[in-house]
Design an enzyme around this catalytic site. Structure first.
Site, PDB file in Angstrom:
ATOM      1  N   ASP A  40      -7.803  -0.521  -6.643  1.00 12.61           N
ATOM      2  CA  ASP A  40      -8.982  -0.707  -7.496  1.00 12.61           C
ATOM      3  C   ASP A  40      -9.710  -2.011  -7.160  1.00 12.61           C
ATOM      4  O   ASP A  40      -9.081  -2.993  -6.765  1.00 12.61           O
ATOM      5  CB  ASP A  40      -8.510  -0.733  -8.964  1.00 12.61           C
ATOM      6  CG  ASP A  40      -9.657  -0.491  -9.920  1.00 12.61           C
ATOM      7  OD1 ASP A  40     -10.776  -0.178  -9.461  1.00 12.61           O
ATOM      8  OD2 ASP A  40      -9.442  -0.636 -11.138  1.00 12.61           O
ATOM      9  N   HIS A  57     -15.732  -0.029  -0.284  1.00 10.21           N
ATOM     10  CA  HIS A  57     -14.811   1.063   0.081  1.00 10.21           C
ATOM     11  C   HIS A  57     -14.431   0.964   1.564  1.00 10.21           C
ATOM     12  O   HIS A  57     -13.294   1.209   1.936  1.00 10.21           O
ATOM     13  CB  HIS A  57     -15.458   2.423  -0.201  1.00 10.21           C
ATOM     14  CG  HIS A  57     -15.701   2.667  -1.667  1.00 10.21           C
ATOM     15  ND1 HIS A  57     -14.737   2.425  -2.625  1.00 10.21           N
ATOM     16  CD2 HIS A  57     -16.795   3.118  -2.332  1.00 10.21           C
ATOM     17  CE1 HIS A  57     -15.233   2.720  -3.825  1.00 10.21           C
ATOM     18  NE2 HIS A  57     -16.484   3.138  -3.675  1.00 10.21           N
ATOM     19  N   LEU A 151       7.295   6.455   7.749  1.00  8.21           N
ATOM     20  CA  LEU A 151       6.669   6.429   6.419  1.00  8.21           C
ATOM     21  C   LEU A 151       5.838   7.687   6.154  1.00  8.21           C
ATOM     22  O   LEU A 151       5.121   8.158   7.037  1.00  8.21           O
ATOM     23  CB  LEU A 151       5.736   5.214   6.355  1.00  8.21           C
ATOM     24  CG  LEU A 151       4.913   5.090   5.069  1.00  8.21           C
ATOM     25  CD1 LEU A 151       5.708   4.352   4.005  1.00  8.21           C
ATOM     26  CD2 LEU A 151       3.603   4.364   5.322  1.00  8.21           C
TER      27      LEU A 151
HETATM   28  C1  FPP Z   1     -11.555   2.078  -6.858  1.00  5.80           C
HETATM   29  O1  FPP Z   1     -12.411   0.983  -6.776  1.00  5.80           O
HETATM   30  C2  FPP Z   1     -11.467   2.720  -5.560  1.00  5.80           C
HETATM   31  C3  FPP Z   1     -11.771   4.008  -5.314  1.00  5.80           C
HETATM   32  C4  FPP Z   1     -12.237   4.946  -6.347  1.00  5.80           C
HETATM   33  C5  FPP Z   1     -11.701   4.544  -3.951  1.00  5.80           C
HETATM   34  C6  FPP Z   1     -10.535   4.075  -3.144  1.00  5.80           C
HETATM   35  C7  FPP Z   1     -10.759   4.433  -1.753  1.00  5.80           C
HETATM   36  C8  FPP Z   1     -10.444   3.682  -0.706  1.00  5.80           C
HETATM   37  C9  FPP Z   1      -9.756   2.391  -0.771  1.00  5.80           C
HETATM   38  C10 FPP Z   1     -10.769   4.185   0.644  1.00  5.80           C
HETATM   39  C11 FPP Z   1      -9.580   4.784   1.345  1.00  5.80           C
HETATM   40  C12 FPP Z   1      -9.595   6.225   1.199  1.00  5.80           C
HETATM   41  C13 FPP Z   1      -9.052   7.090   2.082  1.00  5.80           C
HETATM   42  C14 FPP Z   1      -8.985   8.489   1.717  1.00  5.80           C
HETATM   43  C15 FPP Z   1      -8.546   6.733   3.397  1.00  5.80           C
HETATM   44  P1  FPP Z   1     -13.758   1.012  -7.614  1.00  5.80           P
HETATM   45  O2  FPP Z   1     -14.811   1.577  -6.753  1.00  5.80           O
HETATM   46  O3  FPP Z   1     -13.543   1.732  -8.901  1.00  5.80           O
HETATM   47  O4  FPP Z   1     -13.989  -0.516  -7.841  1.00  5.80           O
HETATM   48  P2  FPP Z   1     -14.633  -1.188  -9.138  1.00  5.80           P
HETATM   49  O5  FPP Z   1     -13.736  -0.863 -10.298  1.00  5.80           O
HETATM   50  O6  FPP Z   1     -14.629  -2.647  -8.795  1.00  5.80           O
HETATM   51  O7  FPP Z   1     -16.021  -0.638  -9.288  1.00  5.80           O
END
Ligand code: FPP
Length: 260
Positions: A40, A57, A151
């Protein structure tokens, strides 16, 4: 000592410390077999830099690569990461479109490395609802890594725990109705075998980044006896240091499963 040499010494000294730490963790008898991560804070990381959320992301994808490598190195057997929840469809169209491409970007860049490092890739979630190109990329990665026995990288993608539980209940009801299952056979073990983690098991350690202290519909059944570790660090900034710290904290916990 000053200037360049001071910086050189410092960076090399800290690399040595981390190697020692990795070795001491690896030699410990207590390595969590299954680590789950709620990644997150990508959006906030981007906002802090006046960048579009997508940039967060993209950086998060790199953090996932580094974390996978380290988890494999210290002997974690399964790493489950929450990459897209069933609720994430509510995000702006552009962001959803990017996140649907995230597995492709991740696998296009890192699949050869994952194969070389003996990592096995799995996807956990409702894959039917994914765009064709996303499904194809993940299916290819699963096929190309199916014989690897290092893994297991388990990508929770279009995953929601309540939907998973309802699906399990529906299947159990169906099997009971059609005589495949007797009512008396229903147990915690049997229920677990109807979940998407039937071949994977429950996480030993859950990490959530970015300071949020909630589960957000992630592995509700499977986390019943999991140890939790939270950090304020945003996912793109999550480094080897935090991961090793979480493992060390886990190693000091006493797991009693309700006993003494
Ligand atoms: C949450 O941060 C993150 C997500 C919803 C997406 C997580 C995805 C990745 C780390 C990319 C990797 C993915 C793959 C499939 C390889 P947020 O966007 O909710 O952050 P915020 O709470 O600060 O807005």
């Amino acid at each position: 000592m000053k200037g360049f040499w001071k910086r050189w010494f410092k960076s090399n000294a800290s690399a040595d410390i981390d190697d020692t730490k990795i070795d001491s963790i690896k030699n410990s008898a207590i390595i969590p077999e299954h680590v789950a991560i709620i990644m997150d804070g990508n959006g906030r990381w981007a906002k802090q830099r006046s960048l579009p959320r997508i940039a967060g992301h993209r950086e998060g994808i790199k953090t996932l690569r580094k974390t996978t490598k380290l988890a494999n190195e210290i002997g974690v057997k399964t790493l489950t990461v929450y990459a897209f929840s069933t609720e994430n469809w509510k995000r702006p169209e552009k962001e959803v479109a990017f996140l649907m491409k995230a597995p492709i970007e991740f696998l296009d860049t890192f699949l050869p490395e994952l194969i070389e490092e003996n990592v096995k890739v799995n996807i956990m979630g409702d894959t039917e609802a994914l765009p064709h190109h996303t499904r194809k990329a993940v299916e290819k990665a699963m096929k190309d890594t199916e014989h690897n026995d290092g893994l297991l990288l388990n990508l929770a993608f279009n995953y929601g725990s309540r939907a998973e539980i309802i699906q399990a209940v529906e299947k159990i009801a169906h099997d009971a109705r059609t005589g495949k299952l007797k009512h008396e056979e229903i147990s915690e073990e049997l229920f677990s075998s109807y979940l998407m983690t039937s071949q994977i098991g429950d996480p030993d350690l859950l990490i959530r980044t970015s300071g949020e202290i909630r589960l957000s519909n992630f592995m509700l059944w499977q986390l019943a006896y999991t140890e939790f570790w939270f950090t304020d660090v945003l996912w793109p900034d999550f480094s080897e240091k935090e991961f090793l710290e979480a493992i060390e904290v886990y190693q000091k916990r006493s797991r009693r499963y309700g006993g003494l």
